[in-house]
Scaffold this motif. Structure first.
Motif: not given
Ligand SMILES: [Zn+2]
Length: 209
Positions: A121-124, A126-130, A178-183
């Motif tokens: 679901g991580c939507s970016s 650029q998200c640090p989760s990724k 963080f992307c919206q999904v991760c937030v």
């Molecule tokens: Zn994310």
């Protein structure tokens, strides 16, 4: 006299809720419920202890502890706001337990290894989760760390564990990225931490025999 007391208690009931559902951030909570010059939370706690308003004690202790050790032990306070040895000991122990829980739980929800399931679901990209391609480890850890710091707050020896996480904690200028999904995932997990913290208030403040 007992009527006056009952009415006063009714007024404060919403501000010192007995259950988690009552901990509604849109409500006036803690000492903010008192009109005029707002009393120091220590003075409110002293009053509740003296008057044996036991149902309000968990929240009253929290309101005292959240401001941190300097506020707990402030020697310039009036006698009515100076905590006695036993109350001070309970408040300090509770503060330490809550702060420890806050740091540990926040670390878990922000830094949890981002395995395949977490990334769903991580939507970016650029998200640090990724761990975005091209980003160094230091940049990725830094983005996590800044979010951790925002959530746990910067006041030394204080706690904000019962505070609802606002979107501003994740704002661009806060360096979260963080992307919206991760937030949203972090917000959901943090709501659970709030619930857990609420449940242990009587225990950490020594209110349960
Ligand atoms: Zn994310």
């Amino acid at each position: 006299m007992s009527n006056v007391r009952a009415q006063l208690l009714e007024t404060i009931r919403g501000a010192y809720p007995e259950d988690f559902e009552g901990l509604d951030p849109s409500r006036t909570l803690g000492e903010n419920v008192f009109g005029g010059p707002k009393p120091h939370p220590n003075a409110v706690l002293n009053l509740f202890v003296r008057q044996d308003v036991t149902w309000a004690l968990p929240m009253a202790y929290y309101m005292v502890a959240r401001r941190g050790v300097d506020s707990l032990m402030d020697s310039r306070l009036s006698p009515s706001a100076t905590l006695s040895g036993n109350t001070l000991r309970c408040a300090t122990r509770g503060l330490m337990a809550l702060r420890e829980m806050e740091l540990k739980e926040t670390h878990r929800i922000v830094f949890t290894p981002k395995d395949a399931t977490n990334r769903v679901g991580c939507s970016s990209t650029q998200c640090p989760s990724k761990h975005p391609k091209g980003a160094s480890d230091a940049e990725v850890v830094g983005a996590h760390q800044r979010t951790f710091d925002r959530i746990t707050g910067s006041t030394v020896g204080a706690t904000r564990i019962l505070q609802v996480l606002r979107a501003s904690e994740f704002a661009e200028d806060a360096g979260s990225k963080f992307c919206q999904v991760c937030v949203e995932k972090i917000q959901v997990a943090h709501a659970e931490v709030r619930r857990k913290a609420w449940a242990v208030l009587p225990e950490v403040f020594g209110l349960r025999a």
